[in-house]
Design a protein around this motif. Structure first.
Motif, short mmCIF file in Angstrom:
data_model
loop_
_atom_site.label_atom_id
_atom_site.label_comp_id
_atom_site.label_asym_id
_atom_site.label_seq_id
_atom_site.Cartn_x
_atom_site.Cartn_y
_atom_site.Cartn_z
N TYR A 185 0.82 -1.22 0.00
CA TYR A 185 0.00 0.00 0.00
C TYR A 185 0.85 1.27 0.00
O TYR A 185 0.36 2.35 0.34
CB TYR A 185 -0.93 0.00 1.22
CG TYR A 185 -2.13 -0.91 1.04
CD1 TYR A 185 -3.18 -0.56 0.19
CD2 TYR A 185 -2.22 -2.12 1.71
CE1 TYR A 185 -4.28 -1.38 0.02
CE2 TYR A 185 -3.32 -2.96 1.54
CZ TYR A 185 -4.34 -2.57 0.70
OH TYR A 185 -5.44 -3.39 0.53
N ARG A 186 2.12 1.11 -0.39
CA ARG A 186 3.07 2.22 -0.27
C ARG A 186 2.58 3.56 -0.84
O ARG A 186 2.64 4.59 -0.15
CB ARG A 186 4.37 1.81 -0.96
CG ARG A 186 5.52 2.72 -0.70
CD ARG A 186 6.76 2.12 -1.38
NE ARG A 186 7.71 3.16 -1.72
CZ ARG A 186 8.53 3.72 -0.84
NH1 ARG A 186 8.50 3.31 0.41
NH2 ARG A 186 9.35 4.67 -1.20
N PRO A 187 2.01 3.61 -2.06
CA PRO A 187 1.58 4.92 -2.58
C PRO A 187 0.51 5.58 -1.70
O PRO A 187 0.50 6.79 -1.53
CB PRO A 187 0.98 4.59 -3.96
CG PRO A 187 1.53 3.25 -4.31
CD PRO A 187 1.77 2.53 -3.02
N LEU A 188 -0.36 4.78 -1.10
CA LEU A 188 -1.41 5.36 -0.25
C LEU A 188 -0.81 5.81 1.08
O LEU A 188 -1.17 6.86 1.63
CB LEU A 188 -2.52 4.33 0.01
CG LEU A 188 -3.23 3.81 -1.22
CD1 LEU A 188 -4.34 2.86 -0.83
CD2 LEU A 188 -3.83 4.99 -2.00
N TYR A 189 0.10 4.99 1.56
CA TYR A 189 0.79 5.28 2.81
C TYR A 189 1.54 6.60 2.69
O TYR A 189 1.48 7.47 3.57
CB TYR A 189 1.74 4.10 3.04
CG TYR A 189 2.56 4.14 4.29
CD1 TYR A 189 1.95 4.11 5.53
CD2 TYR A 189 3.96 4.18 4.22
CE1 TYR A 189 2.71 4.12 6.68
CE2 TYR A 189 4.72 4.18 5.35
CZ TYR A 189 4.09 4.16 6.58
OH TYR A 189 4.85 4.18 7.71
N LEU A 190 2.20 6.80 1.54
CA LEU A 190 2.94 8.05 1.31
C LEU A 190 1.98 9.23 1.23
O LEU A 190 2.31 10.35 1.57
CB LEU A 190 3.77 7.96 0.02
CG LEU A 190 4.93 6.95 0.06
CD1 LEU A 190 5.65 6.90 -1.28
CD2 LEU A 190 5.92 7.30 1.17
#
Ligand code: UGA
Length: 435
Positions: A185-190
């Motif tokens: 979920y990295r892009p959302l986390y960022l």
């Protein structure tokens, strides 16, 4: 990151396409060879705004593929999502977990290296424990972590819900899995979407508690709507008046013919069953289920009353059949019970829906279908708006009145202002507005 999505239905397909769009390497797997062939040929089996374009772009970019070969796809994956159906079991309303457990067995037989196995299907509390037990029994050597990661996607707005979520809930107890899920979920986390890590059981319950609360909220405003009609008040203003209180919030306070769809009816019932099993009944939700069930047929009586008390031999035009707009999904749609009630009272039904007619044909008998709202209304004694598709929001009343036999409009979604409709010489009935 290599992701395998088991189940290429609604949730699997939307989630798979969105993960691919984040830059991951995704394969959506399904046992249904026909479905996989269609997807490979670029045909999307469901109607969801934006999904065809998203799938095509990610297939073209080489990040999204489709397969029936579960063994290879599981072997190569870092993360395997289980996104298979959990329908209500016939007879008792419990969620049918046979597809979930079947997938767990097949994954266990084929995993290689550390693999995170994530349940995305909506499953009752404790299912993750059973998935883990089955996997360890099937393959004691498997290096796996079983995670719960429920979906909160609304049909018709699923891509936006995936990419701009209010929160992402992840239930686990393994640090390696935590790192893998954060990466997925990295892009959302960022983008600072809240990523809530809990235990697996808590995560499973959050899903049911969310849907049950929303169903309760809708049912509350529907009962207020009935009361508004009796006491001479306006439910839209009541909703606004309470919704401006930040503790209540304005969403899911639209009165209507009752909630339907593939989630709320099934999930509220499953929560009721789980709670009874644990001897901790959720009476508010039991009541919500009962009130909502009664409401759908009560809408039939409301229509009959608006038409003068007797619909025998009358022709009623129904606009909108799906449980909500922007979907072709007819599951538990209020339209089904409403049409049944009208037919039982002797009415002839002609219906139109922008996307739902093919599915409606399989579920409702004895209905004539038209290809637009005006053709449906030809010779009708009344027109009923059941689903608030955008194209019904700006009907040409002059044209409608010309083709109808009698100018009676019943608007179960409150999409018109009473004065506006009355100005065109219609008798107008809506929900919770003592007009
Ligand atoms: C619902 C939830 O909103 C999602 O968060 C969840 O992920 C999904 O179920 C699921 O569990 O998979 P969905 O069933 O697609 O999504 O549709 P909703 O937009 O929630 O509407 C459900 C029903 O409630 C519809 O029949 C709709 O017309 C009705 N509704 C909704 C109202 O009558 N009034 C409202 O104010 C809102």
């Amino acid at each position: 990151m290599k992701i395998t999505m088991i189940g290429s239905g609604y949730v699997g397909l939307v989630s798979g396409a969105c993960f691919a769009d984040f830059g991951h390497d995704v394969t959506c797997v399904d046992k249904d060879a026909g479905k996989i062939e269609a997807l490979k040929a670029g045909r999307i089996p469901i109607f969801e705004p934006g999904l065809d374009g998203l799938v095509a772009a990610n297939v073209a970019a080489g990040r999204l593929a489709f397969s029936t070969d579960i063994a290879t796809c599981v072997r190569e994956a870092d993360v395997v999502f289980i996104a298979v159906g959990t329908p209500s079991r016939r007879g008792d309303g419990h969620a049918d977990l046979s597809y979930v457990y079947g997938a767990a067995r097949e994954i266990a037989e084929n995993v290689s290296g550390f693999t995170v196995v994530v349940t995305k299907s909506t499953v009752p509390v404790g299912t993750g424990d059973e998935v883990e037990r089955i996997m360890r029994e099937t393959n004691p050597e498997a290096d796996i972590a079983v995670v719960s990661n429920p979906e909160f996607l609304r049909e018709g707005a699923a891509i936006d819900d995936f990419k701009r979520p209010d929160r992402i809930v992840v239930g686990l107890d393994d640090e390696r899995a935590r790192a893998v899920m954060t990466e997925a979920y990295r892009p959302l986390y960022l983008n600072q979407a809240p990523l809530l890590f809990t235990t697996r059981r808590t995560s499973e319950l959050i899903k049911y508690a969310s849907n049950a609360f929303l169903a309760l909220k809708i049912t509350f405003i529907n009962e207020m709507a009935d009361l508004c009609e009796k006491v001479g008040a306006n439910v839209q203003e009541v909703a606004r008046g309470i919704g401006l209180d930040g503790r209540i919030g304005p969403k899911f306070l639209h009165a209507g013919p009752g909630y339907g769809g593939s989630c709320f009816p099934k999930d509220t019932l499953a929560l009721v069953k789980t709670a009874q099993d644990y001897d901790s009944p959720v009476r508010l939700i039991e009541t919500t289920v009962a009130v909502n069930d009664n409401r759908k047929r009560a809408m039939g009586r409301k229509i009959i009353h608006a038409v003068g008390g007797d619909v025998r031999g009358k022709r009623i035009a129904v606009l909108g059949l799906t449980f909500k707009p922007n979907t072709d999904d007819m599951r538990d749609s209020p339209a089904i019970a409403i049409i049944q009630a009208l037919q039982d009272a002797g009415a002839a039904i002609v219906a139109y829906d922008p996307e739902g007619i093919d599915n409606a044909r399989k579920l409702i008998e004895g209905v004539d279908y038209a290809d637009n709202a005006y053709h449906a209304s030809e010779g009708a004694d009344a027109v009923v708006i059941v689903t608030e598709w955008n194209q019904f929001r700006a009907l040409d009343f002059t044209r409608l009145k010309t083709v109808m036999k009698a100018p009676i409009l019943i608007d179960l979604r409150n999409i018109y202002r009473p004065e506006e409709v009355a100005r065109h010489g219609f008798s107008y009935t809506s929900v919770g507005r003592a007009d």
